[in-house]
Write an enzyme that holds these catalytic residues in place. Sequence first.
Site, PDB file in Angstrom:
ATOM      1  CD  GLU A  29      -2.537  -1.482   2.825  1.00  8.29           C
ATOM      2  OE1 GLU A  29      -1.997  -0.686   3.467  1.00  8.29           O
ATOM      3  OE2 GLU A  29      -3.037  -2.246   2.654  1.00  8.29           O
ATOM      4  CD  GLU A  60      -3.815  -4.614   4.524  1.00 13.56           C
ATOM      5  OE1 GLU A  60      -5.198  -5.053   5.248  1.00 13.56           O
ATOM      6  OE2 GLU A  60      -3.612  -3.662   5.239  1.00 13.56           O
ATOM      7  CD  GLN A  82       0.278   2.656   4.913  1.00 17.57           C
ATOM      8  OE1 GLN A  82      -1.335   2.900   5.240  1.00 17.57           O
ATOM      9  NE2 GLN A  82       0.523   2.646   3.530  1.00 17.57           N
ATOM     10  CG  PHE A  83       1.559   0.582  10.632  1.00 13.44           C
ATOM     11  CD1 PHE A  83       2.116   1.543  11.837  1.00 13.44           C
ATOM     12  CD2 PHE A  83       1.333   1.569   9.514  1.00 13.44           C
ATOM     13  CE1 PHE A  83       2.285   2.713  11.302  1.00 13.44           C
ATOM     14  CE2 PHE A  83       1.596   3.162   9.092  1.00 13.44           C
ATOM     15  CZ  PHE A  83       1.982   3.845  10.679  1.00 13.44           C
ATOM     16  CB  ALA A  84       3.068  -5.073  12.255  1.00 12.29           C
ATOM     17  CG  ASP A  85       0.061  -2.323  14.665  1.00 13.83           C
ATOM     18  OD1 ASP A  85      -0.413  -1.653  15.654  1.00 13.83           O
ATOM     19  OD2 ASP A  85       0.754  -1.873  14.393  1.00 13.83           O
ATOM     20  N   PRO A  89      -5.811  -9.022   8.657  1.00 16.07           N
ATOM     21  CG  PRO A  89      -6.405  -7.316   7.842  1.00 16.07           C
ATOM     22  CD  PRO A  89      -5.561  -7.858   8.694  1.00 16.07           C
ATOM     23  CG  HIS A 129      -0.034   3.384  13.634  1.00 15.32           C
ATOM     24  ND1 HIS A 129      -1.798   3.802  14.255  1.00 15.32           N
ATOM     25  CD2 HIS A 129      -0.959   4.008  12.368  1.00 15.32           C
ATOM     26  CE1 HIS A 129      -2.720   4.076  13.159  1.00 15.32           C
ATOM     27  NE2 HIS A 129      -2.672   4.354  11.758  1.00 15.32           N
TER      28      HIS A 129
END
Lengths: 337, 283
Positions: A29, A60, A82-85, A89, A129
């Site tokens: 992304e 994701e 984009q963030f491990a968080d 999905p 984040h």
Amino acid sequence: MPRMTMIESIRDAMHVTMAADPNVVVFGEDVGYFGGVFRCTQGLQQKFGRERCFDTPINESGIIGAAIGMAAYGLRPCVEIQFADYVYPAYDQIVSEAARLRYRSNGDFTAPITVRMPTGGGIFGGQTHSQSPEALFTHVSGLKTVVPSNPYDAKGLLIASIEDDDPVIFLEPKRLYNGPFDGHHDRPVTPWSKHPLGEVPEGRYTVPLGQAVVRRTGAAVTVLAYGTMVHVAEAAAAETGVDAEVIDLRTLLPLDLDTITRSVSKTGRCVIVHEATLTSGFGAELCALVQEHCFYSLERPIARVAGWDTPYPHAQEWDYFPGPKRVGEALLQAMEG
Amino acid sequence: MNFPTYRQQGLLVAGGYPLVDMMSQIFSNERDPLHGRQLPVMYSSKSHGFFSISGNLGTQYIQAVGWAMASAIKGDTKIAAGWIGDGSTAESDFHAALVFASTYKAPVVLNIVNNQWAISTFQGIAKGGSGTFAARGHGFGIPALRVDGNDYLAVYAVAQWAIERARRNLGPTVVEYVTYRVAAHSTSDDPSAYRPKEESDAWPLGDPIERLKNYLIGKGAWSEERHAQHAAEVEAEVLAAQKEAERHGTLHSGGKPSVRDMFEGVYKDMPPHLRRQRQQAGV
């Protein structure tokens, strides 16, 4: 030798591998035209074209699923979440597909993909984040999990990860992107340009997966850490005056057990530090392994310093983050008795 | 490359994959090509263009799109086919596949085999207010077709058309094959618990083999005698393959995959912790 931030060295690793191997593709992304929200892929699309570095829809599971299909074709995708968080999905694709493909097909198909994800807190990112989900991946057979702590290692480990023939989860501590943050959030961070590990050779080199490194030599207590916590532990040792040996694990799986047992057998004391929540965290595995392999050397119970078992809070970030004060207290406690 | 579900073993048979190997996997015996690591019908054969079946539903659909994207990136002419059942179109990965296929115009044929039953739930549970499963494609701007899946010639014609589109780099196509799962979902399933026996007895859309046979006989290209002879030949071939496979053992007796093999292939090179565990296991 060039000096780089961790963002620059990660970008350089992708640049080097994309130039060397036409099968390496990079996507995610905002990764293509814009160069990623942390700018790790900046310039790659201009250099290698839109077919080798491109933007994806915000999906994701789609990113990882497509990467698995591409890998089955013969490409070597290095994708960014984009963030491990945001990885959850895609967890099914990572766990049930990428991690098992070689095994379930008896090597007929493999998934040599690298999943880059900014991890950890320290940027007031709140619960979406800031998470450190490494234990969700170390628990899965078939995956390798890597957490660099500095620009030199980040480049060498990322090149080794992309070249690796198995799926690699590559967690980038985002608080370290621009400097060796030691947990003192009220002070300016030293830039990487003033840190020896900000010196990054040009061209290809690797830091092999599965090798820890002793970051600070000491005789009194062993600290097992990775990512941001390596710098926090070094600060805590310096500030308390405890003669701690700080081990930077670098790769969580496969784990360099030899370096760990060698150190704990010498010091007889062990403090494990991570930013992720305590319960069932990777520290629990480390604790069990140290107990199994170093029991007769231990002078004190093994201690763990970790994030509290709460969601990552926003306003209370620095009460949650296991900073140098908490790590320092654990070091002093480890030296009692 | 096909990215199949567990309902597409016909692709392997049609592609010439050895029946004895298929049955050896069903028996999980010493000749099982996957060394006993995977469930019996979850086949895998790269050389037959048949991607490893997962068992987790829908995951392979987006992988097919990724494979097709890779082919396009490399300037290759190979195409991919994704396969999914009516029930699994409800999975998020179905939608991931359609949005990726649409955005990148991947050379992929996205097949939906609508056999009307997802274990015990009728197709309406997955379909909701959508008129057809094929209509899902239109929402993504992907051309979509719906075909009588038990009409051999119609299926062949539609598949050819969709494959041709992909080969000419005209983008993805969604095809819904309307069929019917006349048997149970699996050997541990009992359909009488959720649907009237009269329904499966009536076999909606009919037996596709019977229909093709009648068509060919009507055209003068086939006969009852030749059909009976052919059926007997096929049955003999299957039974011979079964006997041959049984000679290599079954899950409960005879030759088995080695226990040592359980530790192989988790990674390309065995990491130290697995080596220690294999030693502990005494193999």
